[in-house]
Design a protein around this motif. Structure first.
Motif, short mmCIF file in Angstrom:
data_model
loop_
_atom_site.label_atom_id
_atom_site.label_comp_id
_atom_site.label_asym_id
_atom_site.label_seq_id
_atom_site.Cartn_x
_atom_site.Cartn_y
_atom_site.Cartn_z
N GLY A 90 0.81 -1.21 0.00
CA GLY A 90 0.00 0.00 0.00
C GLY A 90 0.85 1.27 0.00
N GLU A 91 1.90 1.26 0.85
CA GLU A 91 2.80 2.41 0.87
C GLU A 91 3.50 2.59 -0.46
OE1 GLU A 91 5.54 2.32 4.08
OE2 GLU A 91 4.00 2.19 5.65
N ALA A 95 3.38 5.83 -2.86
CA ALA A 95 4.61 6.49 -3.29
C ALA A 95 4.66 6.62 -4.81
CB ALA A 95 5.82 5.72 -2.78
N ILE A 96 4.22 5.53 -5.52
CA ILE A 96 4.23 5.58 -6.97
C ILE A 96 3.21 6.59 -7.49
CG2 ILE A 96 3.73 4.25 -9.07
CD1 ILE A 96 4.95 1.82 -7.67
N LEU A 99 4.72 9.91 -7.07
CA LEU A 99 5.74 10.08 -8.10
C LEU A 99 5.11 10.41 -9.45
CD1 LEU A 99 8.68 9.86 -9.10
CD2 LEU A 99 8.29 7.40 -9.43
N ALA A 100 3.99 9.74 -9.78
CA ALA A 100 3.33 10.01 -11.06
C ALA A 100 2.86 11.46 -11.14
CB ALA A 100 2.16 9.05 -11.24
N VAL A 101 2.26 11.94 -10.04
CA VAL A 101 1.82 13.33 -10.02
C VAL A 101 3.01 14.27 -10.13
CG1 VAL A 101 0.68 15.10 -8.62
CG2 VAL A 101 -0.26 12.78 -8.70
N TRP A 102 4.09 13.94 -9.43
CA TRP A 102 5.30 14.76 -9.45
C TRP A 102 5.90 14.80 -10.85
CZ3 TRP A 102 9.42 14.37 -4.96
CH2 TRP A 102 10.27 15.49 -5.04
N LEU A 103 5.95 13.63 -11.52
CA LEU A 103 6.52 13.58 -12.86
C LEU A 103 5.67 14.39 -13.84
CD1 LEU A 103 7.63 9.84 -13.15
CD2 LEU A 103 9.09 11.85 -12.93
N PHE A 104 4.34 14.36 -13.65
CA PHE A 104 3.49 15.19 -14.50
C PHE A 104 3.78 16.67 -14.26
CE2 PHE A 104 -0.54 17.49 -15.29
CZ PHE A 104 -0.65 17.23 -16.65
N GLY A 105 3.99 17.03 -12.99
CA GLY A 105 4.36 18.41 -12.67
C GLY A 105 5.72 18.76 -13.26
#
Length: 396
Positions: A90-91, A95-96, A99-105
């Protein structure tokens, strides 16, 4: 409706005051004038603040992956006997997702960084370009150092932007980044008609040069001059050339330096006269152009005149006023001409003794340190993030 006046590149720096009309002109006048000259004001190799932010963001992503994957991987590997639990999975999913939101940013940040400068930044660059042209300077940024000086030792690590060039003169800002060191200087460089012995004036008002650069000067090279000049500048000259320093720093030159260049460090090296201070100057401000104009019309001409008359009598042949060109038929050829001997500075006067940690073994140590720092910032988190991910995979 009045047309915007067009900038002139024929105006010289010998006018009473610099032409600063473009610093106050309306946005429309500035835009119209730039459209007529069709010049790019910012070279592509100059990184913007947005591009620097992209690199910082990329480094932070690597460290995020390192901490998350290592934390989950160590818990699975050490405390849960290599068996990942539902909580661990779950963690990892959370985290992934982060990361996906961060990579889109990061993708949006990269697109934003690739856009042209903001209208405000572009207008500022246009104003300084037009002001340079109006005062006889051409915008010519350079990705390498274009003159020799104590501030351009690492010549390929230097970037000069903005840089404005007129015959025998250039002014601008330079930045350097090499072996873990970085910084900025504002400079004014003037070509001398002939070389002079090496001379450095360390301005007391702008901090010691040794505090801004990794250099040191031998105490025996320090000179004390008449009056209160020592309060404004610490003068360094080769030990055998003290008389030449006095030849250059006459009372009128010292007075001009105190009046118009007290903030600037000064270096004479070979046939180049350099004024420089720490930090970048804002060429969209009137004060920058007024300071440069004062130096170029009061201080620099006096030193140029000294250079024109100077010959190093220690060098054989320098005291001969004229020599005949070496032409076989010189005595009968009407085209034979008399020429001045090429000015040369003796070896003891060409350079001060300077302890410079940017050269020799110090440069190797600095380069290794810079490589180690880059490895720590990028390679280490990437390797540990991969190792942590593998520990999680093994515990499935």
């Amino acid at each position: 409706m009045n047309d915007a006046p067009s900038p002139s590149a024929n105006t010289t720096t010998t006018t009473t005051t610099p032409d600063l009309r473009w610093l106050q002109a309306s946005e429309r006048e500035v835009a119209t004038a730039m459209a007529t000259i069709r010049r790019e004001s910012r070279p592509k190799w100059v990184p913007t603040k947005r591009q620097v932010l992209v690199h910082v963001n990329g480094c932070l992503i690597l460290w995020y992956l390192c901490f998350v994957f290592m934390a989950i991987g160590m818990r699975v590997h050490l405390y849960e006997v290599r068996q990942a639990t539902a909580a661990d999975i779950g963690e990892l999913v959370i985290a992934i997702a982060v990361l996906a939101v961060w990579l889109f940013g990061a993708y949006l940040l990269r697109r934003w960084a690739a856009q042209p400068p903001s209208p405000r930044a572009r207008l500022k660059e246009w104003r300084q370009t037009l002001t340079a042209l109006a005062n006889g300077f051409e915008p010519k940024p350079s990705p390498v150092a274009t003159f020799s000086s104590i501030i351009t030792v690492e010549r390929t690590a230097v970037r000069e932007y903005p840089r404005f060039v007129a015959p025998g003169v250039e002014i601008g800002n330079l930045s350097y980044r090499s072996s873990g060191r970085s910084g900025e200087w504002h400079y004014i460089a003037v070509e001398l008609p002939s070389p002079l012995p090496h001379l450095i004036l360390d301005a007391t008002s702008s901090g010691r040069i040794s505090g801004d650069l990794p250099v040191g000067f031998e105490r025996e090279q320090r000179m004390s001059l008449e009056g209160d000049f020592d309060r404004w500048f610490h003068v360094y000259a080769p030990q055998a050339y003290g008389k030449e320093a006095l030849y250059v720093l006459t009372p009128d030159v010292m007075a001009a330096l105190i009046d118009d260049a007290a903030r600037y460090n000064v270096e004479i090296v070979d046939d180049t006269l350099v004024f420089f201070i720490p930090g970048a100057a804002d060429f969209a401000e009137a004060e920058t152009w007024e300071s440069a104009h004062a130096i170029l019309t009061t201080v620099a001409p006096r030193i140029v005149a000294k250079s024109r008359r100077y010959l190093d009598e220690r060098v054989p042949g320098q005291d001969v006023p004229r020599v005949l060109t070496k032409i076989a038929a010189a005595r009968t050829d009407p085209k034979a001409r008399w020429i001045e001997p090429r000015p040369i500075i003796g070896p003891d006067g060409r350079r001060l003794d300077i302890r410079d940690r940017r050269t020799g073994a110090w440069s190797i140590v600095a380069a290794v340190g810079w490589f180690a720092l880059l490895t720590f910032l990028y390679a280490v988190p990437g390797i540990f993030a991969f190792a942590g991910l593998m520990s999680i995979v093994d515990g499935r």
